[in-house]
Design a protein around this motif. Structure first.
Motif, PDB file in Angstrom:
ATOM      1  N   LEU A   1       0.834  -1.202   0.000  1.00  0.00           N
ATOM      2  CA  LEU A   1       0.000   0.000   0.000  1.00  0.00           C
ATOM      3  C   LEU A   1       0.866   1.248   0.000  1.00  0.00           C
ATOM      4  CD1 LEU A   1      -2.742   1.413   0.192  1.00  0.00           C
ATOM      5  CD2 LEU A   1      -2.608   1.150   2.694  1.00  0.00           C
ATOM      6  N   ALA A   2       1.942   1.254   0.815  1.00  0.00           N
ATOM      7  CA  ALA A   2       2.840   2.410   0.866  1.00  0.00           C
ATOM      8  C   ALA A   2       3.485   2.649  -0.496  1.00  0.00           C
ATOM      9  CB  ALA A   2       3.912   2.192   1.930  1.00  0.00           C
ATOM     10  N   GLU A   3       3.877   1.542  -1.143  1.00  0.00           N
ATOM     11  CA  GLU A   3       4.490   1.680  -2.463  1.00  0.00           C
ATOM     12  C   GLU A   3       3.481   2.212  -3.474  1.00  0.00           C
ATOM     13  OE1 GLU A   3       6.773  -1.162  -5.734  1.00  0.00           O
ATOM     14  OE2 GLU A   3       6.478  -1.859  -3.676  1.00  0.00           O
ATOM     15  N   LYS A   4       2.242   1.765  -3.347  1.00  0.00           N
ATOM     16  CA  LYS A   4       1.192   2.246  -4.248  1.00  0.00           C
ATOM     17  C   LYS A   4       0.945   3.738  -4.042  1.00  0.00           C
ATOM     18  CE  LYS A   4      -2.143   1.507  -7.264  1.00  0.00           C
ATOM     19  NZ  LYS A   4      -1.836   1.123  -8.667  1.00  0.00           N
ATOM     20  N   ILE A   5       0.978   4.175  -2.799  1.00  0.00           N
ATOM     21  CA  ILE A   5       0.777   5.599  -2.511  1.00  0.00           C
ATOM     22  C   ILE A   5       1.905   6.430  -3.119  1.00  0.00           C
ATOM     23  CG2 ILE A   5       0.758   7.299  -0.641  1.00  0.00           C
ATOM     24  CD1 ILE A   5      -0.723   5.204   1.063  1.00  0.00           C
ATOM     25  N   ASP A   6       3.148   5.913  -2.963  1.00  0.00           N
ATOM     26  CA  ASP A   6       4.282   6.615  -3.565  1.00  0.00           C
ATOM     27  C   ASP A   6       4.111   6.724  -5.070  1.00  0.00           C
ATOM     28  OD1 ASP A   6       5.510   7.028  -1.173  1.00  0.00           O
ATOM     29  OD2 ASP A   6       6.880   5.320  -1.325  1.00  0.00           O
ATOM     30  N   TYR A   7       3.666   5.622  -5.674  1.00  0.00           N
ATOM     31  CA  TYR A   7       3.477   5.598  -7.128  1.00  0.00           C
ATOM     32  C   TYR A   7       2.421   6.619  -7.553  1.00  0.00           C
ATOM     33  CZ  TYR A   7       2.108   3.840 -11.746  1.00  0.00           C
ATOM     34  OH  TYR A   7       1.795   3.741 -13.084  1.00  0.00           O
ATOM     35  N   LEU A   8       1.290   6.604  -6.862  1.00  0.00           N
ATOM     36  CA  LEU A   8       0.193   7.495  -7.234  1.00  0.00           C
ATOM     37  C   LEU A   8       0.550   8.962  -7.017  1.00  0.00           C
ATOM     38  CD1 LEU A   8      -2.863   5.506  -5.839  1.00  0.00           C
ATOM     39  CD2 LEU A   8      -2.163   5.744  -8.230  1.00  0.00           C
ATOM     40  N   SER A   9       1.407   9.227  -6.047  1.00  0.00           N
ATOM     41  CA  SER A   9       1.787  10.619  -5.788  1.00  0.00           C
ATOM     42  C   SER A   9       2.574  11.221  -6.942  1.00  0.00           C
ATOM     43  CB  SER A   9       2.608  10.713  -4.498  1.00  0.00           C
ATOM     44  OG  SER A   9       3.886  10.112  -4.678  1.00  0.00           O
ATOM     45  N   GLN A  10       3.131  10.359  -7.801  1.00  0.00           N
ATOM     46  CA  GLN A  10       3.933  10.834  -8.935  1.00  0.00           C
ATOM     47  C   GLN A  10       3.173  10.792 -10.252  1.00  0.00           C
ATOM     48  OE1 GLN A  10       7.365   8.310  -9.034  1.00  0.00           O
ATOM     49  NE2 GLN A  10       8.032   8.829  -6.955  1.00  0.00           N
ATOM     50  N   ARG A  11       1.970  10.214 -10.255  1.00  0.00           N
ATOM     51  CA  ARG A  11       1.300   9.899 -11.511  1.00  0.00           C
ATOM     52  C   ARG A  11       0.017  10.692 -11.725  1.00  0.00           C
ATOM     53  NH1 ARG A  11       4.348   6.502 -15.007  1.00  0.00           N
ATOM     54  NH2 ARG A  11       5.970   5.631 -13.671  1.00  0.00           N
ATOM     55  N   ASP A  12      -0.305  10.854 -13.010  1.00  0.00           N
ATOM     56  CA  ASP A  12      -1.584  11.411 -13.423  1.00  0.00           C
ATOM     57  C   ASP A  12      -2.579  10.262 -13.526  1.00  0.00           C
ATOM     58  OD1 ASP A  12      -3.489  13.283 -14.756  1.00  0.00           O
ATOM     59  OD2 ASP A  12      -3.102  11.938 -16.448  1.00  0.00           O
ATOM     60  N   LEU A  13      -3.728  10.379 -12.896  1.00  0.00           N
ATOM     61  CA  LEU A  13      -4.668   9.266 -12.803  1.00  0.00           C
ATOM     62  C   LEU A  13      -5.341   8.952 -14.133  1.00  0.00           C
ATOM     63  CD1 LEU A  13      -6.364  10.029  -9.352  1.00  0.00           C
ATOM     64  CD2 LEU A  13      -4.453   8.496  -9.861  1.00  0.00           C
ATOM     65  N   VAL A  14      -5.477   9.936 -15.024  1.00  0.00           N
ATOM     66  CA  VAL A  14      -6.164   9.699 -16.293  1.00  0.00           C
ATOM     67  C   VAL A  14      -5.291   8.926 -17.267  1.00  0.00           C
ATOM     68  CG1 VAL A  14      -7.174  10.810 -18.335  1.00  0.00           C
ATOM     69  CG2 VAL A  14      -7.668  11.702 -16.043  1.00  0.00           C
ATOM     70  N   THR A  15      -4.026   9.305 -17.388  1.00  0.00           N
ATOM     71  CA  THR A  15      -3.148   8.736 -18.415  1.00  0.00           C
ATOM     72  C   THR A  15      -2.134   7.742 -17.867  1.00  0.00           C
ATOM     73  OG1 THR A  15      -1.516  10.511 -18.173  1.00  0.00           O
ATOM     74  CG2 THR A  15      -3.327  10.871 -19.735  1.00  0.00           C
ATOM     75  N   GLY A  16      -1.883   7.772 -16.565  1.00  0.00           N
ATOM     76  CA  GLY A  16      -0.836   6.933 -16.002  1.00  0.00           C
ATOM     77  C   GLY A  16       0.558   7.491 -16.192  1.00  0.00           C
ATOM     78  N   LEU A  17       0.677   8.611 -16.893  1.00  0.00           N
ATOM     79  CA  LEU A  17       1.979   9.253 -17.060  1.00  0.00           C
ATOM     80  C   LEU A  17       2.349   9.989 -15.774  1.00  0.00           C
ATOM     81  CD1 LEU A  17       1.521  10.799 -20.639  1.00  0.00           C
ATOM     82  CD2 LEU A  17       2.528   8.586 -20.040  1.00  0.00           C
ATOM     83  N   TYR A  18       3.613  10.454 -15.714  1.00  0.00           N
ATOM     84  CA  TYR A  18       4.017  11.256 -14.572  1.00  0.00           C
ATOM     85  C   TYR A  18       3.196  12.543 -14.521  1.00  0.00           C
ATOM     86  CZ  TYR A  18       8.081   8.263 -13.741  1.00  0.00           C
ATOM     87  OH  TYR A  18       8.893   7.206 -13.443  1.00  0.00           O
ATOM     88  N   ASN A  19       3.045  13.112 -13.305  1.00  0.00           N
ATOM     89  CA  ASN A  19       2.357  14.394 -13.179  1.00  0.00           C
ATOM     90  C   ASN A  19       3.357  15.554 -13.304  1.00  0.00           C
ATOM     91  OD1 ASN A  19       3.638  14.589 -10.641  1.00  0.00           O
ATOM     92  ND2 ASN A  19       1.857  13.702  -9.588  1.00  0.00           N
ATOM     93  N   ARG A  20       2.838  16.756 -13.323  1.00  0.00           N
ATOM     94  CA  ARG A  20       3.686  17.930 -13.556  1.00  0.00           C
ATOM     95  C   ARG A  20       4.724  18.107 -12.444  1.00  0.00           C
ATOM     96  NH1 ARG A  20       2.708  22.885 -16.564  1.00  0.00           N
ATOM     97  NH2 ARG A  20       4.302  24.404 -15.972  1.00  0.00           N
TER      98      ARG A  20
ATOM     99  N   ILE B   1      -3.611   8.770 -26.198  1.00  0.00           N
ATOM    100  CA  ILE B   1      -2.494   9.590 -26.687  1.00  0.00           C
ATOM    101  C   ILE B   1      -1.296   9.446 -25.762  1.00  0.00           C
ATOM    102  CG2 ILE B   1      -1.722  11.977 -27.038  1.00  0.00           C
ATOM    103  CD1 ILE B   1      -4.519  12.579 -28.112  1.00  0.00           C
ATOM    104  N   GLY B   2      -1.543   9.366 -24.456  1.00  0.00           N
ATOM    105  CA  GLY B   2      -0.455   9.140 -23.517  1.00  0.00           C
ATOM    106  C   GLY B   2       0.278   7.845 -23.809  1.00  0.00           C
ATOM    107  N   LYS B   3      -0.483   6.782 -24.183  1.00  0.00           N
ATOM    108  CA  LYS B   3       0.151   5.503 -24.523  1.00  0.00           C
ATOM    109  C   LYS B   3       0.981   5.638 -25.795  1.00  0.00           C
ATOM    110  CE  LYS B   3       0.727   1.021 -24.021  1.00  0.00           C
ATOM    111  NZ  LYS B   3       1.559   0.752 -25.192  1.00  0.00           N
ATOM    112  N   LEU B   4       0.492   6.365 -26.781  1.00  0.00           N
ATOM    113  CA  LEU B   4       1.263   6.578 -28.009  1.00  0.00           C
ATOM    114  C   LEU B   4       2.548   7.347 -27.726  1.00  0.00           C
ATOM    115  CD1 LEU B   4      -1.540   7.447 -30.604  1.00  0.00           C
ATOM    116  CD2 LEU B   4      -0.070   5.415 -30.587  1.00  0.00           C
ATOM    117  N   ILE B   5       2.452   8.334 -26.834  1.00  0.00           N
ATOM    118  CA  ILE B   5       3.654   9.100 -26.478  1.00  0.00           C
ATOM    119  C   ILE B   5       4.692   8.176 -25.850  1.00  0.00           C
ATOM    120  CG2 ILE B   5       4.558  10.902 -24.946  1.00  0.00           C
ATOM    121  CD1 ILE B   5       1.895  12.387 -25.328  1.00  0.00           C
ATOM    122  N   GLU B   6       4.243   7.319 -24.930  1.00  0.00           N
ATOM    123  CA  GLU B   6       5.181   6.386 -24.309  1.00  0.00           C
ATOM    124  C   GLU B   6       5.777   5.423 -25.325  1.00  0.00           C
ATOM    125  OE1 GLU B   6       4.462   5.596 -19.686  1.00  0.00           O
ATOM    126  OE2 GLU B   6       2.848   4.780 -20.946  1.00  0.00           O
TER     127      GLU B   6
END
Length: 690
Positions: A258-277, A327-332
């Motif tokens: 759960l802690a690792e998941k929280i760390d992951y989500l804190s860095q990510r955009d929920l819509v695309t799964g890409l990193y956040n700003r 589009i986020g997947k295409l960018i990746e």
């Protein structure tokens, strides 16, 4: 620099000061000067007003640099001092040792002006830094209070020793005396069987192998040796500017996944799964550090889905989120590691590509754009196609900070959007980021192109009488529309036009075009007046009065309906040709207005040399007018003096009702500004409604 330079000249020769002032203004800087020549006047000025720089002009003056130092000390000011002197170089060392910013020959006015601007910039920067430092100290104080009162057990460790622990940490380990924590080894709080594990974790963390954070369960022990189990969460930190490690005590029962998941989500955009700003910005800073080590540049790309607002309106919010995810997947797919992709906000994405070159970036962007353009996106119950626009910055470790780099990429992106989208543009420095010669040459080409293709435009801003409508008046402005359709304000191109001999043809075009419009306007209201600006370039042409006379005669426009505007700095530095224009206008029964009035040392002295019916005050006096007693007093004095001489006072840049009320109370005659009316494409303002 953008801020007005408040400058105190200590001299007995105002003409010498005016030469420096003129050079400062010629270089595009606003200045508000004052002059004193006695110790009493110097003391009074320093006691009552703040100055960004003090210029001592020694020749003919009874005051020395020592007098300046004494006055500054007595007033508590730390204003930088520039000395203009006749003394030999060898005699100037004492001035530098006493703290003078610069000591230059009294005849080197251009050098003196450059140094005055630089001294003011550094002084203003020091003030900003002082304000920032105060704000930082306040923030640190608040953070310290939050740490002290936090329910989380937190400690800071440097080289294995405690340098801080909050009350919750001390309570958890049974440490009653706060002084006992200082210098206490962290290992003393770890059970013997877990110490090797912690040492290994600390080594990996400090070597960067664990990323920005690390956590692990350990057997701990309180100060009295009582064992317990808990997680230690490590993260990088800084205390009083020194790097250290923050240690947060978690319950051992916390789910590591759960802690690792929280760390992951804190860095990510929920819509695309890409990193956040937020995470992406940190990675840009890391890329700059890496570029310093590899000596290779990196690329920063910002992307936008073209016409996304229309797409969202057609397919709906949920479906448009699916489009962004696709589009986020295409960018990746097109920018795999070590490239980093992020969703910045809305339909905007970012890509960071380390160790790369322009051609490689361009090729990969083309591939991505073709993939997006050639695809029909199936979105739940709808489908759509779209295109991307991109802005690109190539940078290295010497580049600006992350936010500025993003802003540069966004400016390039905007260029791509403005050509219709589906394109990419590389960032190119604007005029302010070029050297002066490069910027001037670029403007010369743009101006000539605008003249050749009729892309200069006139706008008209009404000048309104505060004490009742009498006649329509308009201030006439010129704008330049370049080949790409961008509109440029006169402040952007007229200084370069002056330096490249393009100001005269611009003035000629303005006079002819504006008078044609005025001729038509007079058929509706014979009282209409146009205020037309002349630049320094035209004053260098003795035939300028003939231009005006011939155009007035040809178009059958009475000279009484024309007011020619000359800027005060232009008049000061070109007094004889200004007097020639003033006499010509008087003979034709035309009128003169002195613009930017009030920033010379003796502005009303100009009116002894040439006849002007109007004075338009410098815009700096309107800044914070409702709160500035000093500016109100200056406007009051200038207005009373002008009325005594039979002149009308115009105040520009009136932006709100509070300013208008103050100006009315000060008995100002005429006003203009966006609060009354923005510049118009035609002179159609209804003066009867004011």
């Amino acid at each position: 620099m953008n801020e007005t330079i408040r400058t105190l000249f200590v001299t007995s020769n105002p003409n010498r000061a005016e030469e420096v002032i003129s050079n400062i203004r010629t270089r595009g800087n606003a200045i508000r000067p004052e002059q004193v020549s006695t110790t009493d006047a110097l003391a009074e000025a320093l006691e009552n007003r703040r100055f960004d720089v003090l210029v001592l002009i020694e020749p003919g003056l009874g005051l020395t640099r020592e007098h300046i130092d004494e006055a500054l000390l007595a007033s508590g000011r730390r204003t930088p001092v520039i000395v203009l002197t006749e003394r030999a170089e060898a005699e100037r060392l004492d001035d530098y040792e006493a703290g003078a910013y610069a000591v230059v020959d009294h005849e080197l006015n251009e050098l003196a002006s450059i140094l005055t601007v630089r001294a003011a910039e550094q002084f203003q920067l020091r003030q900003q830094m002082a304000r920032i430092d105060t704000s930082l100290q306040e923030s640190e104080r608040r953070c310290q209070l939050l740490l002290d009162n936090s329910r989380d057990a937190i400690a800071y460790v440097h080289e294995g020793m405690h340098i801080y622990a909050n009350a919750s940490w001390r309570e958890r380990f049974g440490i009653a005396d706060p002084e006992e924590i200082d210098g206490l080894p962290l290992m003393d709080l770890i059970a013997p069987e877990s110490r090797d594990e912690l040492k290994a974790l600390l080594r990996r963390f400090q070597n960067g192998e664990e990323g920005e954070q690390a956590h692990q369960a350990f057997q701990l022990q309180s100060f009295d040796g009582t064992p317990f189990e808990a997680n230690l969460r490590l993260s990088t930190a800084s205390v009083e500017g020194e790097a250290c490690t923050q240690v947060l005590l978690d319950s051992a029962q916390e789910d590591p996944e759960l802690a690792e998941k929280i760390d992951y989500l804190s860095q990510r955009d929920l819509v695309t799964g890409l990193y956040n700003r937020q995470h992406f910005t940190g990675m840009i800073e890391a890329a700059q550090t890496q570029a310093a080590q590899s000596e290779k540049p990196f690329a920063l790309v910002t992307l936008a889905v073209d016409r996304f607002t229309d797409i969202r309106a057609n397919v709906g919010m949920s479906a448009s989120d699916l489009l962004l995810a696709d589009i986020g997947k295409l960018i990746e797919d097109h920018f795999a590691e070590p490239a980093i992709a992020a969703r910045l906000d809305g339909e905007h994405f970012g890509i960071l590509i380390p160790d790369t070159r322009r051609n490689e970036v361009e090729s990969r962007i083309h591939g991505l754009m073709e993939a997006v353009t050639g695809r029909v996106f199936e979105l739940s119950n709808a489908s759509t196609n779209c295109t991307l626009s991109a802005g690109v910055v190539i940078a290295d470790e010497a580049a600006a900070n992350a936010e500025e780099l993003l802003a540069q990429a966004d400016r390039a992106l905007q260029k791509a959007v403005e050509v219709g989208g589906g394109a990419h543009r590389f960032f190119r420095p604007a005029e302010g980021e070029m050297n002066q010669a490069q910027a001037d040459q670029q403007w010369k080409l743009r101006i000539q192109d605008a003249l050749d293709h009729n892309r200069l435009e006139l706008l008209y801003q009404p000048i309104v009488n505060l004490h009742g409508a009498d006649r329509p008046r308009y201030s006439v402005f010129v704008r330049l529309r370049d080949a790409e359709g961008h509109v440029h304000e006169p402040d952007a191109f007229l200084p370069s036009a002056e330096r490249t001999d393009m100001a005269t043809p611009i003035d000629r075009w303005i006079l002819k075009t504006a008078l044609q419009v005025l001729a038509e306007q007079l058929k509706q209201d014979p009282g209409t007046q146009f205020f037309l600006k002349l630049t320094t370039g035209s004053l260098g042409d003795p035939s300028v009065v003939s231009w005006l006379h011939d155009d007035l005669h040809t178009l059958r426009v009475p000279a009484d309906n024309v007011i020619v505007e000359l800027k005060e700095p232009t008049v000061v530095t070109h007094l004889k040709p200004s007097m020639h224009v003033a006499r010509g206008l008087q003979e034709m029964h035309g009128h003169l207005c002195i613009d930017d009035f009030g920033n010379g040392l003796n502005p009303f002295q100009l009116l002894q040399h040439l006849e002007a019916d109007h004075i338009k005050l410098d815009p700096s006096y309107v800044k914070n007018l409702a709160e500035s007693d000093e500016n109100q007093q200056v406007i009051r004095e200038y207005t009373e003096a002008a009325h005594t001489k039979g002149k009308q006072v115009i105040v520009p840049y009136v932006e709100d009702a509070s300013v208008l009320a103050v100006l009315y109370s000060l008995n100002v005659n005429l006003v203009q500004g966006y609060f009354l009316q923005a510049p118009m494409t035609a002179p159609t303002f209804d003066f009867s409604s004011t």
